[in-house]
Motif scaffolding. Structure first.
Motif, PDB file in Angstrom:
ATOM      1  N   VAL A  31       0.864  -1.175   0.000  1.00  0.00           N
ATOM      2  CA  VAL A  31       0.000   0.000   0.000  1.00  0.00           C
ATOM      3  C   VAL A  31       0.900   1.222   0.000  1.00  0.00           C
ATOM      4  O   VAL A  31       1.574   1.509   0.979  1.00  0.00           O
ATOM      5  CB  VAL A  31      -0.897   0.016   1.245  1.00  0.00           C
ATOM      6  CG1 VAL A  31      -1.828   1.185   1.198  1.00  0.00           C
ATOM      7  CG2 VAL A  31      -1.675  -1.274   1.331  1.00  0.00           C
ATOM      8  N   ALA A  53      -0.259  -1.563   7.805  1.00  0.00           N
ATOM      9  CA  ALA A  53      -0.159  -0.314   8.567  1.00  0.00           C
ATOM     10  C   ALA A  53       1.258   0.232   8.497  1.00  0.00           C
ATOM     11  O   ALA A  53       1.465   1.429   8.289  1.00  0.00           O
ATOM     12  CB  ALA A  53      -0.579  -0.543  10.015  1.00  0.00           C
ATOM     13  N   GLU A  54       2.246  -0.658   8.651  1.00  0.00           N
ATOM     14  CA  GLU A  54       3.630  -0.180   8.605  1.00  0.00           C
ATOM     15  C   GLU A  54       4.013   0.294   7.203  1.00  0.00           C
ATOM     16  O   GLU A  54       4.774   1.250   7.048  1.00  0.00           O
ATOM     17  CB  GLU A  54       4.576  -1.269   9.085  1.00  0.00           C
ATOM     18  CG  GLU A  54       4.672  -1.293  10.599  1.00  0.00           C
ATOM     19  CD  GLU A  54       5.586  -2.384  11.097  1.00  0.00           C
ATOM     20  OE1 GLU A  54       6.557  -2.064  11.763  1.00  0.00           O
ATOM     21  OE2 GLU A  54       5.308  -3.570  10.827  1.00  0.00           O
ATOM     22  N   VAL A  88       5.489   4.018   6.503  1.00  0.00           N
ATOM     23  CA  VAL A  88       6.800   4.352   5.956  1.00  0.00           C
ATOM     24  C   VAL A  88       6.648   5.109   4.634  1.00  0.00           C
ATOM     25  O   VAL A  88       7.384   6.058   4.355  1.00  0.00           O
ATOM     26  CB  VAL A  88       7.690   3.107   5.805  1.00  0.00           C
ATOM     27  CG1 VAL A  88       7.332   2.300   4.594  1.00  0.00           C
ATOM     28  CG2 VAL A  88       9.142   3.512   5.709  1.00  0.00           C
ATOM     29  N   PHE A 127       9.707  -3.930   3.057  1.00  0.00           N
ATOM     30  CA  PHE A 127       8.423  -3.856   3.756  1.00  0.00           C
ATOM     31  C   PHE A 127       7.391  -4.851   3.234  1.00  0.00           C
ATOM     32  O   PHE A 127       6.235  -4.777   3.595  1.00  0.00           O
ATOM     33  CB  PHE A 127       7.873  -2.417   3.691  1.00  0.00           C
ATOM     34  CG  PHE A 127       8.479  -1.531   4.725  1.00  0.00           C
ATOM     35  CD1 PHE A 127       7.817  -1.270   5.904  1.00  0.00           C
ATOM     36  CD2 PHE A 127       9.748  -1.010   4.551  1.00  0.00           C
ATOM     37  CE1 PHE A 127       8.386  -0.485   6.879  1.00  0.00           C
ATOM     38  CE2 PHE A 127      10.324  -0.229   5.517  1.00  0.00           C
ATOM     39  CZ  PHE A 127       9.652   0.036   6.687  1.00  0.00           C
ATOM     40  N   ILE A 178       1.956   1.675   5.122  1.00  0.00           N
ATOM     41  CA  ILE A 178       1.340   2.999   4.998  1.00  0.00           C
ATOM     42  C   ILE A 178       2.220   4.039   5.676  1.00  0.00           C
ATOM     43  O   ILE A 178       2.505   5.099   5.123  1.00  0.00           O
ATOM     44  CB  ILE A 178      -0.072   3.002   5.627  1.00  0.00           C
ATOM     45  CG1 ILE A 178      -1.029   2.154   4.794  1.00  0.00           C
ATOM     46  CG2 ILE A 178      -0.600   4.420   5.752  1.00  0.00           C
ATOM     47  CD1 ILE A 178      -2.416   2.076   5.376  1.00  0.00           C
ATOM     48  N   ARG A 226       6.101  -6.834   6.164  1.00  0.00           N
ATOM     49  CA  ARG A 226       5.517  -6.116   7.294  1.00  0.00           C
ATOM     50  C   ARG A 226       4.038  -5.839   7.037  1.00  0.00           C
ATOM     51  O   ARG A 226       3.538  -6.009   5.936  1.00  0.00           O
ATOM     52  CB  ARG A 226       6.264  -4.801   7.510  1.00  0.00           C
ATOM     53  CG  ARG A 226       7.727  -4.996   7.836  1.00  0.00           C
ATOM     54  CD  ARG A 226       8.099  -4.144   9.009  1.00  0.00           C
ATOM     55  NE  ARG A 226       9.526  -3.818   9.024  1.00  0.00           N
ATOM     56  CZ  ARG A 226      10.010  -2.711   9.595  1.00  0.00           C
ATOM     57  NH1 ARG A 226       9.206  -1.845  10.132  1.00  0.00           N
ATOM     58  NH2 ARG A 226      11.296  -2.484   9.609  1.00  0.00           N
TER      59      ARG A 226
END
Lengths: 381, 338
Positions: free
Chosen positions: B35, B128-129, B133, B122, B131, B125
């Motif tokens: 994302v 949310a993470e 970073v 990422f 988004i 991960r």
């Protein structure tokens, strides 16, 4: 009692916290942060971040729309100043109620989805509110100019008791003016109450259920546990905190504008929470402190001050250093913030708090071999 | 009737931009599962490619102004004009279309280095993470642009030949007074062309076939001995190029400023969600659909019934879609559904 079990005691923590917050004007003086404007910001954004942390830290639901409640809180507070009284208590109460009501509606709809869909739903609601505040709701929000106090406001309750004075009245708490340090102490008391509630939530069965939802919602659902009411409660609580923070913004400076609702403003509270340490009690406050403090310091710097700072370097090196670093100060402070934030997310997902824990763990590991060696030598003897 | 035609054109035009941005975003999500909140920043960088081209072409030197005789006057004259005279002037005039030559390699480079340098760490991960970073990256990119180019919008006009309006009324045998800006027509054609090119690339080439297979079932393609990851990296580069081109060509319509990326980011996510996460066709269809809806909602007749609808229609549609049909208009069943 050992040191650790003392920190487990809520009352000890609260006492320490209260002392720390109320004495902020003293212990922040050496680093030049002890003036009312900044202290008020610390307290207000602290409340905002604590509330946000109850949602994001405990349930893991990443909301990009919390600035809506902040903005709505500000508008409500200013309207309370305009229509009823300049006393801040009704304004704060109304703002919390209205912020909570908005949170019920937005939360009820948004929480039907999780993960990225939840984020996008909150984002969509935030943009809707922001656009409406700028366009059709202008009679309520006063559009781009922002909502301000005027001399012709009715102020019905005030009108019954006191004769209108010259100029615009200022916000007060039963006659005590809410500017400067008294404003800070008012915010600080609310911050302490807010922190206490958040502490109790973190250590309650309710908080544990929220944590369980974060770690594995499906498992909770399979065991026949309805997670929705808990999520909604957490969402509304954080909305009330945001409404309160918005009201306090209006208390310290009685105007409200739509830009407080933009989604990038929601992004700011996300930055603060993550930077300090999401899901920890004190982390969000640290994040607020770091961001607001360095914002103040960095924004004030310019090339001249940089030249002074680096004057010990040789001239050619000084020019290079200043040329590079000037992009990071003044208006470029957000660049520093962005870089800092990325570094934190990449290397320290737990924020500054995780950094502290790692250092503590490292210190323990370093000291342990010496103890073991000491034990071995004593055994040999 | 004329008003409706204009609104349709307006809508398709906006929709073209939405479709292009959303296409890039959904390419990245569909292949890499990331994302990307820095996607709006890519659009902004693309627009600034047009600005850079304009600045490069108008590098100037001070030349004595001959037309003023009673004192020494100097004026800035671009080198191109000094060397080639009128031909140089024409080149400067056409700086926005020429910027495509710069945009493609530069955005490809930016896209590839972004994926290799940051995004690939990422994959494992949480969303949310990812988004967070990429949100941080978006802030960094936009602030770099601000410190380089300033905070004010920089006008990047279209070539003067096509700066005016096209008499579409005369083309179609309708009212002569019916006109529409040339550049917007070109933008519409350009977006249709680019979207078709991307689809043709994915449908007709072996590379595209592997990518599509990888989007469907990454593991199996990997087991067949194909280096999926490298192809997905290239797809990220392509997505950056598509988005950057959308931005560069948009520069005459909206003068680029540093925060235009954040404004378009939310829109592009809404478009992707309405179309269905990971569905390329959905993204394009939803882009044009939302563009049309928005321009119809801004007609005075509609606004008089529902005041303010033009400001929120897109978000309203997105909310309804997410709540009622989370996989979007054309999303595959099971993708991002709970």
């Amino acid at each position: 009692m050992s040191k650790r079990s003392l920190l487990k005691n809520d009352w000890v923590v609260m006492a320490l916290f209260t002392v720390a917050v109320l004495s902020m004007p003293i212990w922040l003086a050496p680093i030049g942060a002890a003036y009312p404007d900044l202290l008020q910001k610390f307290a207000i954004f602290g409340i905002f971040a604590i509330g946000y942390n109850i949602l994001f830290g405990l349930t893991g639901y990443l909301s990009f729309g919390h600035a809506v409640f902040l903005g709505v809180g500000s508008y409500t507070a200013v309207w309370s100043f305009k229509l009823l009284t300049m006393n801040v208590l009704p304004a704060v109460l109304f703002a919390m109620v209205v912020g909570g009501l908005f949170a019920v509606v937005i939360g009820y709809l948004s929480l039907r989805r999780s993960g990225i869909y939840f984020s996008i739903l909150t984002l969509a609601f935030a943009q809707m509110s922001y656009n409406m505040a700028y366009s059709v709701l202008t009679p309520i929000t006063n559009g781009e100019t922002g909502l301000q106090l005027t001399k012709t406001d009715p102020r019905m309750i005030d009108a019954m008791f006191v004769a209108p004075g010259e100029g615009l009245p200022s916000t007060n708490l039963f006659g005590m003016s809410m500017s400067g340090y008294s404003g800070f102490y008012f915010c600080a008391v609310l911050l302490i109450i807010g922190f206490f509630i958040s502490l109790r939530i973190f250590r309650s069965p309710f908080g544990l259920k929220l944590l369980a939802i974060k770690s594995n919602q499906n498992r909770m659902l399979y065991t026949g546990f309805n997670t929705k009411p808990y999520l909604l409660t957490a969402f509304v609580i954080s909305g009330v905190y945001a409404g309160l923070a918005g009201a306090l913004m209006a208390v310290t400076d009685p105007l409200a504008g739509a830009e407080r609702m933009q989604w990038t403003a929601s992004g700011e509270v996300v930055l603060m929470t993550i930077l300090g340490g999401v899901g920890t009690l004190i982390g969000p406050l640290l994040g607020v402190g770091i961001i607001k403090y360095f914002e103040n310091i960095f924004s004030a710097l310019n090339t001249n001050t940089l030249h002074q700072t680096f004057s010990f370097l040789p001239d050619w090196l000084e020019d290079i250093v200043v040329a590079i670093s000037s992009h990071f100060v003044g208006d470029g402070w957000h660049l520093t913030l962005g870089v800092l934030f990325m570094v934190i997310v990449i290397f320290l997902p737990g924020g500054v708090m995780e950094g502290f824990q790692r250092i503590a763990a490292l210190a323990r590991r370093l000291s342990r071999p010496q103890q073991e060696k000491a034990i071995q030598t004593s055994e040999q003897e | 009737m004329d008003a409706i035609l204009i609104q349709i054109l307006n809508g398709l035009d906006k929709g073209g931009a939405y479709a292009l941005i959303a296409l890039g975003l959904t390419l990245v999500f569909g292949t890499l599962g990331v994302v990307n909140f820095a996607h709006g920043a890519l659009f902004m960088l693309g627009a600034f490619c047009a600005v850079i081209t304009q600045k490069l072409l108008t590098v100037s030197k001070l030349v004595k102004d001959e037309s003023i005789t009673f004192f020494d006057a100097y004026k800035e004259t671009p080198y191109l004009e000094l060397w080639w005279g009128d031909f140089g002037k024409t080149i400067i005039d056409w700086s926005v279309p020429i910027s495509i030559l710069l945009t493609v390699p530069l955005m490809l480079l930016i896209g590839l280095s972004m994926e290799r340098g940051l995004i690939r760490y990422f994959y494992k991960r949480s969303h949310a993470e990812q988004i967070l970073v990429t949100f941080g990256l978006a802030i960094v990119l936009q602030e770099i642009v601000r410190s380089l180019f300033g905070a004010n919008p920089i006008p990047t006009p279209a070539p003067s030949i096509i700066a005016g309006s096209a008499p579409i009324g005369a083309f179609l045998g309708l009212d002569e007074a019916l006109v529409y800006p040339w550049w917007r027509l070109i933008y519409l054609l350009f977006s249709v062309f680019t979207v078709s090119a991307v689809f043709a690339f994915l449908q007709l080439t072996t590379f595209g076939m592997v990518v599509r297979a990888g989007m469907h079932d990454r593991e199996t393609v990997g087991l067949l001995g194909i280096n999926v990851e490298r192809r997905f990296t290239i797809v990220f580069g392509i997505a950056a190029v598509v988005t950057g081109l959308a931005g560069a060509m948009y520069a005459p319509i909206l003068s680029p400023d540093y925060h235009m990326g954040m404004d378009f980011l939310v829109l592009s996510f809404i478009v992707v969600v309405v179309g269905g996460m990971g569905s390329l066709r959905g993204a394009v269809a939803a882009g044009f659909l939302l563009g049309l809806l928005q321009s119809f909602a801004s007609m005075n007749e509609v606004k008089s019934i529902l005041p303010g609808i033009d400001q929120i229609i897109i978000y309203l549609v997105a909310v309804v879609i997410i709540l009622v049909r989370p996989r979007g208009l054309m999303g595959r069943k099971g993708v991002m559904e709970e």
